[in-house]
Design a protein around this motif. Sequence first.
Motif, mmCIF file in Angstrom:
data_model
loop_
_atom_site.group_PDB
_atom_site.id
_atom_site.type_symbol
_atom_site.label_atom_id
_atom_site.label_comp_id
_atom_site.label_asym_id
_atom_site.label_seq_id
_atom_site.Cartn_x
_atom_site.Cartn_y
_atom_site.Cartn_z
ATOM 1 N N UNK A 48 7.278 -5.351 11.040
ATOM 2 C CA UNK A 48 7.787 -6.568 10.608
ATOM 3 C C UNK A 48 7.163 -8.190 10.577
ATOM 4 N N UNK A 49 5.775 -7.793 11.354
ATOM 5 C CA UNK A 49 5.127 -8.808 11.767
ATOM 6 C C UNK A 49 5.211 -9.924 12.935
ATOM 7 N N UNK A 50 6.488 -9.634 13.690
ATOM 8 C CA UNK A 50 6.801 -10.385 14.846
ATOM 9 C C UNK A 50 6.732 -9.289 15.865
ATOM 10 N N UNK A 51 6.485 -8.031 15.589
ATOM 11 C CA UNK A 51 6.463 -7.082 16.787
ATOM 12 C C UNK A 51 7.440 -5.985 16.383
ATOM 13 N N UNK A 52 7.882 -5.328 17.199
ATOM 14 C CA UNK A 52 8.979 -4.106 16.967
ATOM 15 C C UNK A 52 8.184 -2.872 16.643
ATOM 16 N N UNK A 53 9.100 -1.905 15.880
ATOM 17 C CA UNK A 53 8.696 -0.772 15.626
ATOM 18 C C UNK A 53 7.744 -0.573 14.460
ATOM 19 N N UNK A 54 6.584 0.112 14.705
ATOM 20 C CA UNK A 54 5.718 0.321 13.607
ATOM 21 C C UNK A 54 5.977 1.621 13.085
ATOM 22 N N UNK A 55 5.855 1.600 11.631
ATOM 23 C CA UNK A 55 6.139 2.829 10.928
ATOM 24 C C UNK A 55 4.822 3.427 10.424
ATOM 25 N N UNK A 56 4.298 4.544 10.454
ATOM 26 C CA UNK A 56 3.032 5.132 9.897
ATOM 27 C C UNK A 56 3.597 6.089 8.735
ATOM 28 N N UNK A 57 3.251 6.025 7.776
ATOM 29 C CA UNK A 57 4.040 7.017 6.662
ATOM 30 C C UNK A 57 3.322 6.859 5.270
ATOM 31 N N UNK A 58 3.450 7.873 4.744
ATOM 32 C CA UNK A 58 3.252 7.764 2.968
ATOM 33 C C UNK A 58 4.276 8.457 2.277
ATOM 34 N N UNK A 59 5.542 8.580 3.126
ATOM 35 C CA UNK A 59 6.781 8.759 2.195
ATOM 36 C C UNK A 59 7.559 7.578 1.457
ATOM 37 N N UNK A 68 8.977 -5.520 1.836
ATOM 38 C CA UNK A 68 9.762 -6.500 1.268
ATOM 39 C C UNK A 68 9.339 -6.769 -0.147
ATOM 40 N N UNK A 69 10.041 -6.739 -1.393
ATOM 41 C CA UNK A 69 9.851 -7.003 -2.415
ATOM 42 C C UNK A 69 10.379 -8.198 -2.958
ATOM 43 N N UNK A 70 9.927 -9.168 -3.126
ATOM 44 C CA UNK A 70 10.394 -10.665 -3.559
ATOM 45 C C UNK A 70 10.726 -10.734 -5.084
ATOM 46 N N UNK A 71 9.826 -10.262 -5.918
ATOM 47 C CA UNK A 71 10.289 -10.472 -7.450
ATOM 48 C C UNK A 71 11.457 -9.519 -7.700
ATOM 49 N N UNK A 72 12.098 -10.350 -8.489
ATOM 50 C CA UNK A 72 13.581 -9.525 -8.713
ATOM 51 C C UNK A 72 13.571 -8.623 -9.639
#
Length: 571
Positions: A48-59, A68-72
Amino acid sequence: MSRLEAKKPPLFISDPLTKDIFSQSLSLLSGILKSCYGPAGRLKQLHNGVGGYVCTTSQSSAILSRLSVSHPVLSVLTASVQNHVSRFSDCGLFTAILCCSLIENFKSLNMPSCTVIKISKHLLSLCMDYLKSEACGCRVPVDFNSLESLLCLVRNVLTSKPACMLNKTEVDHLTMLVVKAFLFTVPCHIEANAVLGKCVIVPVKGRRVLDSTVLPGILIETPEFPLAKPLIVRRTCSNTIKVALFCMSMSGDCFNLEEGTVIVHHGVSLEMSELNRLLDIGKQLVNDEVGLVVCQKVIHPSLKQYLKENCVMPVDRAGLSLMEPLSRMTGSKPVASIQSSPGCYGSLEDVRIESFASKRFVHLIPKDNIVCSLILCNRNETAWDELKRVCETAEHVLQLTVREPLALLGGGCTETHLASYIRHKSCSLSTSTFKDIDCSRTHYQLVADGFCRSLETVACSLSHDDGEILTDTVYGHCWVVPSGFPSVSNWSDLVSKCGCGINGNTENLNWRLLQGQLGPPVTQECPKEPSVKVADFVTLDCFAAKCSGLQVALETANLILDISYIIEDQN
């Protein structure tokens, strides 16, 4: 009174698909998803850019839930794919990549969206009719009298996610365990309304993958029971253990009133009153010859001691996730109040204490094996998290295959074969078909070509090392050429087997590159029966998941193509 800001009018955006911001966002999302696809897919780290859990995946499930997808408009796409994954677990990346490619290809046609949608719906019906027909050349029947097809399905799911960090020996070991765990959940006595059981995954992190194993029944972690001391558990006259299951707290805490008043007489202790009620339940359990008490939450120490003294084994902190499988396995009904009745009890065959790594578990062994525990080990937390998601997907794939015992060829061969079939079919349609669709032959051919190139784009996404992707004009299968060879090479010298592994380079095949080029229609369909047995490590995909993914991708693309306005609230 503070001043109030004037309400802003909504923002109207017309023709959002023609804006550069949409094209750039779609291209970026498509690139991210393509780079994750297949056994050689590149891993993504999401945080999330401010720390916390880091998820490493390709799923896809992990990526889309954290991205985070901003375009509706793209939010519609990701929500649609996530809904597909929630129902089928598999083929999420296939669905998303195909949908992105369909939008890009259809948008580039500069054709009225209503025409594109009508034609694409007809193309989808052709695909679904073909996939469900006996003549389909990319479909394989799954025989449950043999493990070969099941092993191929599970192996393909396990090898498609490199973040699990598995070698061949570990893949083979886990493949057998997942299939074994699934077979434990199949009822021995098939009835009209038979329901599959459940596999409970037990985490053991920091151990070798090869230490993973499957046991019938349920394991509940509990450090209270020493290994050295033998278990003394009350049994019934039929030598079974009667079980009581509580889904409420038995800690003796006073209930939380939130509102209202309680009048307590002088000298009366609420805590003692609550404990006496718990002990009364304990006496009833002893009188009813119960041998095992499992509580979702906490059991009061005094009640625990009383039960142990009367040869009743108390197990608390089982957790909400185990309540449903415990109820199914034992036949007991979870009790939600400070009382029990003989009709709520279930039964077990045996209870043991097991030790794995540094953990101790109570092992509940049922009379009929419809619930099992998969003790899943991996080297670290990141790899274990990915492996857990993969094993859950593999189990769901097998469950879907029970309902529809079919599989599709993997390794990109289904996509290229379908593209070849559609090219062949679209050239042989009658004039009346175009009248029914209300389009010209030219328009139909253009949309069909965009549809086929989208399918071929998914197959091309399996290659991440700049190698060439080919298709043969006889079977329409996908062939991967290793990187480093020029495009003028003799392809027959560079490929040995197609992507799914069912066809070898044993005959003179004509090739063409899959780089968005137009190719001649296939002149011969794939053989109805595979030329080799499924045991020869054929790559298989889940039939139900891939068919759904194909439908979701095209229907979502059509929905997005039909969007003419975005109305955005600015307040």
